[in-house]
Structures are given as C-alpha cells and as structure tokens.
Design a protein around this motif. Structure first.
Motif, PDB file in Angstrom:
ATOM      1  N   GLU A   1       0.881  -1.284   0.030  1.00 37.40           N
ATOM      2  CA  GLU A   1      -0.204  -0.308  -0.022  1.00 37.40           C
ATOM      3  C   GLU A   1       0.746   1.463   0.098  1.00 37.40           C
ATOM      4  O   GLU A   1       0.286   2.346  -0.934  1.00 37.40           O
ATOM      5  N   ALA A   2       1.737   1.003   1.126  1.00 36.93           N
ATOM      6  CA  ALA A   2       2.203   2.603   0.994  1.00 36.93           C
ATOM      7  C   ALA A   2       3.543   2.515  -0.647  1.00 36.93           C
ATOM      8  O   ALA A   2       3.600   3.860  -0.287  1.00 36.93           O
TER       9      ALA A   2
ATOM     10  N   PHE B   1       2.469   1.456  -2.811  1.00 35.11           N
ATOM     11  CA  PHE B   1       1.166   2.229  -4.415  1.00 35.11           C
ATOM     12  C   PHE B   1       0.353   3.954  -3.963  1.00 35.11           C
ATOM     13  O   PHE B   1       0.520   4.406  -5.213  1.00 35.11           O
ATOM     14  N   ARG B   2       0.923   3.933  -3.073  1.00 28.92           N
ATOM     15  CA  ARG B   2       0.850   5.288  -2.556  1.00 28.92           C
ATOM     16  C   ARG B   2       1.718   5.885  -2.459  1.00 28.92           C
ATOM     17  O   ARG B   2       1.269   7.354  -3.744  1.00 28.92           O
ATOM     18  N   ARG B   3       2.548   5.904  -2.765  1.00 28.66           N
ATOM     19  CA  ARG B   3       4.038   6.700  -3.791  1.00 28.66           C
ATOM     20  C   ARG B   3       4.048   7.117  -4.430  1.00 28.66           C
ATOM     21  O   ARG B   3       3.684   8.007  -5.514  1.00 28.66           O
TER      22      ARG B   3
ATOM     23  N   LYS C   1       1.374   6.624  -6.519  1.00 28.05           N
ATOM     24  CA  LYS C   1      -0.254   7.204  -7.432  1.00 28.05           C
ATOM     25  C   LYS C   1       0.699   8.900  -6.859  1.00 28.05           C
ATOM     26  O   LYS C   1       0.210   9.489  -7.802  1.00 28.05           O
ATOM     27  N   ALA C   2       1.286   9.118  -6.045  1.00 29.57           N
ATOM     28  CA  ALA C   2       2.109  10.585  -5.985  1.00 29.57           C
ATOM     29  C   ALA C   2       2.856  11.588  -6.924  1.00 29.57           C
ATOM     30  O   ALA C   2       2.423  11.606  -7.188  1.00 29.57           O
TER      31      ALA C   2
ATOM     32  N   GLU D   1       0.354  11.629 -10.164  1.00 29.51           N
ATOM     33  CA  GLU D   1      -0.960  12.577 -10.093  1.00 29.51           C
ATOM     34  C   GLU D   1      -0.002  14.118  -9.719  1.00 29.51           C
ATOM     35  O   GLU D   1      -0.175  15.243 -10.319  1.00 29.51           O
TER      36      GLU D   1
END
Length: 66
Positions: free
Chosen positions: A10-11, A13-15, A17-18, A21
């Motif tokens: 999850e970490a 993925f979020r990295r 994703k940022a 974006e």
C-alpha cells in the motif's frame, strides 16, 4: 499475506500514485493525448491500459491468479 506485506504494498502504491498525480498536474489535455508518432500510444492510452491490468490483477487476488 502478512499485514506488514500489505502495508508495504500500500505504501508503494501511494508513493507511485503521488508521482503520477504530480506528473499529470504539469500536463495539459493535449499533452496527455498526444502521440509522439503514428506508431506510438498516447499517455492517456497507456494509463488506461495499465489501469485495466491492475484492476484485473488485484481483483480476487487472494483466490485467483488475476
């Protein structure tokens, strides 16, 4: 799969994703849809394709091969 593994995934993925974006925030619609040449895909097409692959890969991932 351990909770630590899920948290690590999850970490990451979020990295990413940022990063994505931030990249898209710097682009116009024309940039996203532009094709460098007639044999290339646009960024929009590549992202659309990847999102379908990820949706398929992570649907029922604990019980099927995706």
């Amino acid at each position: 799969m351990s909770r630590a593994s899920v948290s690590a995934i999850e970490a990451e993925f979020r990295r990413y994703k940022a990063y994505a974006e931030g990249t898209f925030a710097q682009m116009t619609g024309g940039d996203v849809n532009a094709r460098p040449n007639s044999t290339s895909n646009s960024i929009a097409m590549i992202v659309w394709h990847m999102s379908g692959n990820f949706a398929s890969r992570f649907t029922d991932f604990l019980t099927t091969d995706g």
